[in-house]
Design a protein around this motif. Sequence first.
Motif, PDB file in Angstrom:
ATOM      1  N   ARG A  69       0.847  -1.205  -0.002  1.00 14.52           N
ATOM      2  CA  ARG A  69       0.127  -0.142  -0.177  1.00 14.52           C
ATOM      3  C   ARG A  69       1.115   1.189  -0.091  1.00 14.52           C
ATOM      4  NH1 ARG A  69      -3.029  -2.986   3.362  1.00 14.52           N
ATOM      5  NH2 ARG A  69      -2.157  -2.101   5.292  1.00 14.52           N
ATOM      6  N   ASP A  70       2.029   1.233   1.015  1.00 15.14           N
ATOM      7  CA  ASP A  70       2.939   2.422   1.164  1.00 15.14           C
ATOM      8  C   ASP A  70       3.583   2.740  -0.398  1.00 15.14           C
ATOM      9  OD1 ASP A  70       2.109   2.578   3.626  1.00 15.14           O
ATOM     10  OD2 ASP A  70       4.083   1.844   4.371  1.00 15.14           O
ATOM     11  N   ARG A  71       3.537   1.552  -1.248  1.00 14.54           N
ATOM     12  CA  ARG A  71       4.268   1.784  -2.524  1.00 14.54           C
ATOM     13  C   ARG A  71       3.229   1.853  -3.693  1.00 14.54           C
ATOM     14  NH1 ARG A  71       7.160   0.191   1.197  1.00 14.54           N
ATOM     15  NH2 ARG A  71       9.427   0.438   1.572  1.00 14.54           N
ATOM     16  N   ALA A  72       2.223   1.734  -3.433  1.00 10.38           N
ATOM     17  CA  ALA A  72       1.134   1.672  -4.624  1.00 10.38           C
ATOM     18  C   ALA A  72       1.332   0.486  -5.381  1.00 10.38           C
ATOM     19  CB  ALA A  72       1.008   3.040  -5.356  1.00 10.38           C
ATOM     20  N   ARG A  73       1.558  -0.803  -4.897  1.00 10.53           N
ATOM     21  CA  ARG A  73       1.972  -1.895  -5.657  1.00 10.53           C
ATOM     22  C   ARG A  73       0.839  -2.717  -5.231  1.00 10.53           C
ATOM     23  NH1 ARG A  73       8.035  -3.202  -6.792  1.00 10.53           N
ATOM     24  NH2 ARG A  73       6.964  -4.473  -7.858  1.00 10.53           N
ATOM     25  N   VAL A  74       0.490  -3.372  -6.390  1.00 12.35           N
ATOM     26  CA  VAL A  74      -0.493  -4.775  -6.448  1.00 12.35           C
ATOM     27  C   VAL A  74       0.276  -5.992  -5.694  1.00 12.35           C
ATOM     28  CG1 VAL A  74      -1.727  -6.599  -7.744  1.00 12.35           C
ATOM     29  CG2 VAL A  74      -1.710  -4.066  -8.278  1.00 12.35           C
ATOM     30  N   PRO A  75      -0.204  -6.543  -4.604  1.00  6.91           N
ATOM     31  CA  PRO A  75       0.523  -7.651  -3.906  1.00  6.91           C
ATOM     32  C   PRO A  75       0.550  -8.965  -4.663  1.00  6.91           C
ATOM     33  CG  PRO A  75      -1.768  -7.270  -3.120  1.00  6.91           C
ATOM     34  CD  PRO A  75      -1.329  -6.075  -3.974  1.00  6.91           C
ATOM     35  N   ASP A  76       1.706  -8.912  -5.486  1.00  2.00           N
ATOM     36  CA  ASP A  76       1.677 -10.012  -6.558  1.00  2.00           C
ATOM     37  C   ASP A  76       3.375 -10.339  -6.408  1.00  2.00           C
ATOM     38  OD1 ASP A  76       3.262  -7.890  -7.919  1.00  2.00           O
ATOM     39  OD2 ASP A  76       1.975  -7.927  -9.630  1.00  2.00           O
ATOM     40  N   GLY A  77       3.550 -11.283  -7.294  1.00  3.60           N
ATOM     41  CA  GLY A  77       4.959 -11.887  -7.396  1.00  3.60           C
ATOM     42  C   GLY A  77       5.921 -10.865  -7.578  1.00  3.60           C
ATOM     43  N   ALA A  78       5.920  -9.801  -8.265  1.00  2.00           N
ATOM     44  CA  ALA A  78       6.831  -8.886  -8.627  1.00  2.00           C
ATOM     45  C   ALA A  78       6.865  -8.008  -7.356  1.00  2.00           C
ATOM     46  CB  ALA A  78       6.276  -7.894  -9.817  1.00  2.00           C
ATOM     47  N   ALA A  79       5.850  -7.788  -6.534  1.00  2.00           N
ATOM     48  CA  ALA A  79       6.041  -6.981  -5.412  1.00  2.00           C
ATOM     49  C   ALA A  79       6.788  -7.982  -4.213  1.00  2.00           C
ATOM     50  CB  ALA A  79       4.503  -6.504  -4.782  1.00  2.00           C
ATOM     51  N   ARG A  80       6.310  -9.004  -4.146  1.00  2.00           N
ATOM     52  CA  ARG A  80       7.178  -9.895  -3.251  1.00  2.00           C
ATOM     53  C   ARG A  80       8.571  -9.898  -3.492  1.00  2.00           C
ATOM     54  NH1 ARG A  80       4.839 -15.288  -4.417  1.00  2.00           N
ATOM     55  NH2 ARG A  80       6.092 -15.348  -6.280  1.00  2.00           N
ATOM     56  N   ALA A  81       9.106 -10.145  -4.744  1.00  2.00           N
ATOM     57  CA  ALA A  81      10.533 -10.167  -5.308  1.00  2.00           C
ATOM     58  C   ALA A  81      11.183  -9.000  -4.625  1.00  2.00           C
ATOM     59  CB  ALA A  81      10.491 -10.218  -6.782  1.00  2.00           C
ATOM     60  N   ALA A  82      10.413  -7.604  -5.049  1.00  2.00           N
ATOM     61  CA  ALA A  82      10.868  -6.427  -4.477  1.00  2.00           C
ATOM     62  C   ALA A  82      11.090  -6.372  -2.965  1.00  2.00           C
ATOM     63  CB  ALA A  82      10.144  -5.165  -5.155  1.00  2.00           C
ATOM     64  N   PHE A  83      10.062  -6.760  -2.229  1.00  2.37           N
ATOM     65  CA  PHE A  83       9.936  -6.579  -0.740  1.00  2.37           C
ATOM     66  C   PHE A  83      11.267  -7.537  -0.210  1.00  2.37           C
ATOM     67  CE2 PHE A  83       8.958  -8.689   3.100  1.00  2.37           C
ATOM     68  CZ  PHE A  83       8.269  -7.505   3.951  1.00  2.37           C
ATOM     69  N   VAL A  84      11.371  -8.700  -0.982  1.00  2.00           N
ATOM     70  CA  VAL A  84      12.401  -9.493  -0.223  1.00  2.00           C
ATOM     71  C   VAL A  84      13.867  -8.915  -0.614  1.00  2.00           C
ATOM     72  CG1 VAL A  84      13.616 -11.723  -0.933  1.00  2.00           C
ATOM     73  CG2 VAL A  84      11.267 -11.673  -0.502  1.00  2.00           C
ATOM     74  N   ARG A  85      14.088  -7.979  -1.845  1.00  3.61           N
ATOM     75  CA  ARG A  85      15.160  -7.524  -2.339  1.00  3.61           C
ATOM     76  C   ARG A  85      15.508  -6.666  -1.320  1.00  3.61           C
ATOM     77  NH1 ARG A  85      14.065  -7.926  -7.189  1.00  3.61           N
ATOM     78  NH2 ARG A  85      12.980  -5.763  -7.177  1.00  3.61           N
ATOM     79  N   GLU A  86      14.332  -5.667  -0.957  1.00  7.98           N
ATOM     80  CA  GLU A  86      14.508  -4.409  -0.138  1.00  7.98           C
ATOM     81  C   GLU A  86      15.098  -4.879   1.226  1.00  7.98           C
ATOM     82  OE1 GLU A  86      11.703  -1.358   1.765  1.00  7.98           O
ATOM     83  OE2 GLU A  86      11.800  -1.140  -0.591  1.00  7.98           O
ATOM     84  N   ALA A  87      14.389  -5.994   1.640  1.00 12.32           N
ATOM     85  CA  ALA A  87      14.715  -6.557   3.090  1.00 12.32           C
ATOM     86  C   ALA A  87      16.022  -7.155   3.163  1.00 12.32           C
ATOM     87  CB  ALA A  87      13.542  -7.537   3.424  1.00 12.32           C
ATOM     88  N   HIS A  88      16.314  -7.648   2.286  1.00  9.48           N
ATOM     89  CA  HIS A  88      17.758  -8.365   2.125  1.00  9.48           C
ATOM     90  C   HIS A  88      18.919  -7.339   2.120  1.00  9.48           C
ATOM     91  CE1 HIS A  88      21.005 -10.405  -0.090  1.00  9.48           C
ATOM     92  NE2 HIS A  88      20.815 -11.229   1.015  1.00  9.48           N
ATOM     93  N   GLU A  89      18.787  -6.262   1.485  1.00 13.39           N
ATOM     94  CA  GLU A  89      19.477  -5.110   1.187  1.00 13.39           C
ATOM     95  C   GLU A  89      19.721  -4.666   2.551  1.00 13.39           C
ATOM     96  OE1 GLU A  89      18.370  -2.827  -2.069  1.00 13.39           O
ATOM     97  OE2 GLU A  89      18.948  -4.453  -3.393  1.00 13.39           O
ATOM     98  N   ALA A  90      18.561  -4.016   3.360  1.00 16.30           N
ATOM     99  CA  ALA A  90      18.376  -3.515   4.747  1.00 16.30           C
ATOM    100  C   ALA A  90      19.203  -4.489   5.662  1.00 16.30           C
ATOM    101  CB  ALA A  90      17.161  -3.356   5.007  1.00 16.30           C
ATOM    102  N   ALA A  91      18.989  -5.924   5.312  1.00 12.32           N
ATOM    103  CA  ALA A  91      19.973  -6.846   6.451  1.00 12.32           C
ATOM    104  C   ALA A  91      21.549  -6.812   6.144  1.00 12.32           C
ATOM    105  CB  ALA A  91      19.163  -8.328   6.348  1.00 12.32           C
ATOM    106  N   GLY A  92      21.832  -6.068   5.027  1.00 16.19           N
ATOM    107  CA  GLY A  92      23.245  -6.207   4.735  1.00 16.19           C
ATOM    108  C   GLY A  92      23.590  -6.985   3.865  1.00 16.19           C
ATOM    109  N   GLY A  93      22.604  -7.428   2.951  1.00 10.71           N
ATOM    110  CA  GLY A  93      22.815  -8.295   1.809  1.00 10.71           C
ATOM    111  C   GLY A  93      23.183  -8.097   0.631  1.00 10.71           C
TER     112      GLY A  93
END
Length: 93
Positions: A69-93
């Motif tokens: 919702r914060d990013r105006a994204r539909v909750p789909d596979g592409a959003a899931r991949a972006a979420f994972v990428r963002e969380a991974h980068e935030a964790a130092g990955g």
Amino acid sequence: MERPRSVGLAWYEPGDYPRIREAMAESGLPESYAAWQMSATQIEREVARSGVAVVRIRIEPEPFLAWCRDRARVPDGAARAAFVREAHEAAGG
């Protein structure tokens, strides 16, 4: 291109899985948690065998939907991949 040292992998807990599937109806997630887990574990092993560390990124339904919702994204596979990428980068990955 250099291979990454680690990658994030979307991970769900059994109790969250029905809500995740409901929220991401077009995601292609298997109907059963067991089928999803078997596939995800196989991917995790294959990536790890290639020398890349796998970091499980837990996706909880409500925080993920709020992120969408914060990013105006539909909750789909592409959003899931972006979420994972963002969380991974935030964790130092």
